[in-house]
Motif scaffolding. Structure first.
Motif, PDB file in Angstrom:
ATOM      1  N   LEU A  90       0.842  -1.202   0.000  1.00 40.65           N
ATOM      2  CA  LEU A  90       0.000   0.000   0.000  1.00 40.65           C
ATOM      3  C   LEU A  90       0.873   1.246   0.000  1.00 40.65           C
ATOM      4  N   TYR A  91       0.768   2.047  -1.061  1.00 38.23           N
ATOM      5  CA  TYR A  91       1.415   3.356  -1.094  1.00 38.23           C
ATOM      6  C   TYR A  91       0.638   4.254  -0.130  1.00 38.23           C
ATOM      7  N   CYS A  92       1.333   4.781   0.872  1.00 40.58           N
ATOM      8  CA  CYS A  92       0.618   5.525   1.911  1.00 40.58           C
ATOM      9  C   CYS A  92       1.575   6.391   2.716  1.00 40.58           C
ATOM     10  N   PHE A  93       1.021   7.205   3.600  1.00 38.56           N
ATOM     11  CA  PHE A  93       1.805   7.895   4.628  1.00 38.56           C
ATOM     12  C   PHE A  93       0.876   8.159   5.811  1.00 38.56           C
ATOM     13  N   ALA A  94       1.502   8.296   6.995  1.00 43.99           N
ATOM     14  CA  ALA A  94       0.742   8.261   8.249  1.00 43.99           C
ATOM     15  C   ALA A  94      -0.367   9.317   8.355  1.00 43.99           C
ATOM     16  N   GLN A  95      -0.142  10.482   7.776  1.00 44.67           N
ATOM     17  CA  GLN A  95      -1.111  11.581   7.944  1.00 44.67           C
ATOM     18  C   GLN A  95      -2.289  11.460   6.987  1.00 44.67           C
ATOM     19  N   GLU A 111      -2.315  10.589  -6.690  1.00 39.41           N
ATOM     20  CA  GLU A 111      -2.872  10.478  -5.338  1.00 39.41           C
ATOM     21  C   GLU A 111      -2.364   9.245  -4.610  1.00 39.41           C
ATOM     22  N   VAL A 112      -2.483   9.323  -3.298  1.00 44.68           N
ATOM     23  CA  VAL A 112      -2.320   8.226  -2.359  1.00 44.68           C
ATOM     24  C   VAL A 112      -3.731   7.984  -1.813  1.00 44.68           C
ATOM     25  N   PRO A 113      -4.181   6.797  -1.550  1.00 50.89           N
ATOM     26  CA  PRO A 113      -3.469   5.528  -1.572  1.00 50.89           C
ATOM     27  C   PRO A 113      -3.512   4.845  -2.941  1.00 50.89           C
ATOM     28  N   VAL A 114      -2.542   3.921  -3.091  1.00 48.49           N
ATOM     29  CA  VAL A 114      -2.586   2.964  -4.197  1.00 48.49           C
ATOM     30  C   VAL A 114      -2.329   1.586  -3.593  1.00 48.49           C
ATOM     31  N   LYS A 164      -1.920  -5.880 -10.258  1.00 45.66           N
ATOM     32  CA  LYS A 164      -2.949  -4.826 -10.187  1.00 45.66           C
ATOM     33  C   LYS A 164      -2.474  -3.647  -9.354  1.00 45.66           C
ATOM     34  N   LYS A 165      -2.825  -2.455  -9.816  1.00 47.02           N
ATOM     35  CA  LYS A 165      -2.584  -1.238  -9.027  1.00 47.02           C
ATOM     36  C   LYS A 165      -3.915  -0.520  -8.920  1.00 47.02           C
ATOM     37  N   LEU A 166      -4.459  -0.443  -7.709  1.00 44.11           N
ATOM     38  CA  LEU A 166      -5.788   0.155  -7.539  1.00 44.11           C
ATOM     39  C   LEU A 166      -5.701   1.469  -6.789  1.00 44.11           C
ATOM     40  N   SER A 167      -6.200   2.534  -7.410  1.00 44.09           N
ATOM     41  CA  SER A 167      -6.288   3.794  -6.681  1.00 44.09           C
ATOM     42  C   SER A 167      -7.758   4.110  -6.450  1.00 44.09           C
ATOM     43  N   GLN A 168      -7.990   5.160  -5.651  1.00 44.04           N
ATOM     44  CA  GLN A 168      -9.288   5.516  -5.069  1.00 44.04           C
ATOM     45  C   GLN A 168      -9.595   4.508  -3.950  1.00 44.04           C
ATOM     46  N   SER A 169      -9.605   5.016  -2.718  1.00 48.18           N
ATOM     47  CA  SER A 169      -9.781   4.113  -1.571  1.00 48.18           C
ATOM     48  C   SER A 169     -11.068   3.298  -1.682  1.00 48.18           C
ATOM     49  N   GLY A 170     -12.133   3.896  -2.233  1.00 47.48           N
ATOM     50  CA  GLY A 170     -13.398   3.160  -2.364  1.00 47.48           C
ATOM     51  C   GLY A 170     -13.272   1.949  -3.278  1.00 47.48           C
ATOM     52  N   VAL A 171     -12.437   2.088  -4.290  1.00 50.27           N
ATOM     53  CA  VAL A 171     -12.205   0.963  -5.210  1.00 50.27           C
ATOM     54  C   VAL A 171     -11.391  -0.118  -4.490  1.00 50.27           C
ATOM     55  N   ALA A 172     -10.351   0.307  -3.781  1.00 48.81           N
ATOM     56  CA  ALA A 172      -9.519  -0.662  -3.052  1.00 48.81           C
ATOM     57  C   ALA A 172     -10.335  -1.379  -1.974  1.00 48.81           C
ATOM     58  N   LEU A 173     -11.192  -0.638  -1.276  1.00 52.47           N
ATOM     59  CA  LEU A 173     -12.034  -1.269  -0.242  1.00 52.47           C
ATOM     60  C   LEU A 173     -12.975  -2.299  -0.873  1.00 52.47           C
ATOM     61  N   THR A 174     -13.548  -1.940  -2.008  1.00 50.88           N
ATOM     62  CA  THR A 174     -14.470  -2.857  -2.694  1.00 50.88           C
ATOM     63  C   THR A 174     -13.731  -4.124  -3.128  1.00 50.88           C
ATOM     64  N   TYR A 175     -12.548  -3.931  -3.675  1.00 51.52           N
ATOM     65  CA  TYR A 175     -11.733  -5.073  -4.135  1.00 51.52           C
ATOM     66  C   TYR A 175     -11.431  -6.015  -2.964  1.00 51.52           C
ATOM     67  N   LEU A 176     -10.991  -5.435  -1.849  1.00 46.57           N
ATOM     68  CA  LEU A 176     -10.620  -6.266  -0.694  1.00 46.57           C
ATOM     69  C   LEU A 176     -11.844  -6.954  -0.093  1.00 46.57           C
ATOM     70  N   ALA A 177     -12.974  -6.261  -0.085  1.00 43.71           N
ATOM     71  CA  ALA A 177     -14.204  -6.870   0.455  1.00 43.71           C
ATOM     72  C   ALA A 177     -14.637  -8.035  -0.419  1.00 43.71           C
ATOM     73  N   GLU A 178     -14.528  -7.853  -1.726  1.00 42.08           N
ATOM     74  CA  GLU A 178     -14.952  -8.928  -2.629  1.00 42.08           C
ATOM     75  C   GLU A 178     -14.006 -10.122  -2.535  1.00 42.08           C
ATOM     76  N   ARG A 179     -12.733  -9.867  -2.397  1.00 42.61           N
ATOM     77  CA  ARG A 179     -11.763 -10.979  -2.308  1.00 42.61           C
ATOM     78  C   ARG A 179     -11.844 -11.719  -0.989  1.00 42.61           C
ATOM     79  N   SER A 180     -12.016 -10.951   0.102  1.00 44.16           N
ATOM     80  CA  SER A 180     -11.960 -11.580   1.434  1.00 44.16           C
ATOM     81  C   SER A 180     -13.333 -12.020   1.931  1.00 44.16           C
ATOM     82  N   GLY A 181     -14.382 -11.432   1.386  1.00 44.47           N
ATOM     83  CA  GLY A 181     -15.733 -11.705   1.887  1.00 44.47           C
ATOM     84  C   GLY A 181     -16.008 -10.983   3.205  1.00 44.47           C
TER      85      GLY A 181
END
Ligand SMILES: N[C@@H](CCC(=O)N[C@@H](CS)C(=O)NCC(=O)O)C(=O)O
Length: 215
Positions: A6-11, A56-59, A65-82
């Motif tokens: 995850l490309y990110c920073f604490a703030q 932008e961050v996050p990626v 796969k490289k997913l940007s937009q947190s809503g897209v990443a959240l959707t991807y992780l929810a679909e993969r993990s259930g």
């Protein structure tokens, strides 16, 4: 190498949504630090060409796969993990509705407000801050009312809509100059419910770059 990066920073509360989700689902993940404050990294041509054309961050990186937009990443992780997944069409649309509202009007205003007040050098124009604060109060009151009738945004269990909406809400009140949890009576217990989930960590413990070096 971890399964997810995850490309990110604490703030970044925008990145925190995804970091928190990764931790709550017990994913094997590692942060890649993006130097926003000293190097303005998301604005560099290299970052835009190689990481995210939106600058932008996050990626979230998963395999090829490289997913940007947190809503897209959240959707991807929810679909993969259930996990934290809205179930059925009605819930999926409802989650999307709150994620868009959040991106635009809740954390969408909180982020620039906190940035201009606490992080920008020099700080923002008081008139701009006053405009944003009015918008924030309005949006937080809408979320607060929603939570008066249910423990989580969609109902009885937490979903990605909650993980999106908490983006900036665990940062210290001093950074905003007002205490969100104290002012909105249904928001504090909701934040407590999410904080109690196994794997919850504070943004400053989950992502690199805190405290900020002197600028
Ligand atoms: N809607 C986006 C917002 C992303 C965003 O604004 N990220 C900020 C950091 S918190 C950023 O990268 N800004 C780059 C810039 O201002 O140049 C999301 O949820 O991912």
């Amino acid at each position: 190498m971890a399964e997810y990066q995850l490309y990110c920073f604490a703030q970044s509360g925008n990145a925190y949504r995804v970091a928190l989700m990764l931790n709550l689902i017990g994913a094997d993940w590692e942060p890649i630090f993006v130097d926003f404050f000293l190097k303005g990294e998301p604005r560099t041509p290299d970052y835009r060409a190689g990481v995210n054309e939106m600058g932008e961050v996050p990626v979230l990186v998963h395999g090829g796969k490289k997913l940007s937009q947190s809503g897209v990443a959240l959707t991807y992780l929810a679909e993969r993990s259930g996990k934290f997944r809205p179930e059925g069409e009605e819930e999926r649309l409802e989650a999307l509705r709150w994620i868009i509202f959040d991106n635009q009007k809740v954390n969408g205003y909180l982020r620039p407000y906190r940035f201009l007040r606490f992080l920008a050098k020099p700080p923002g124009d008081p008139a701009v801050l006053a405009f944003l604060k009015g918008r924030i109060d309005n949006s937080l009151a809408i979320v607060d009312k929603r939570l008066s009738a249910r423990p989580f945004v969609l109902g009885s269990r937490p979903t990605i809509a909650d993980l999106s909406l908490v983006g900036y809400l665990y940062y210290p009140p001093e950074e905003f100059g007002f205490d969100i949890a104290a002012e909105q009576k249904n928001i504090a217990p909701w934040l407590g419910r999410i904080k109690a989930l196994p794997g919850w960590r504070h943004p400053y413990d989950l992502m690199p770059g805190h405290p900020l070096p002197p600028r």
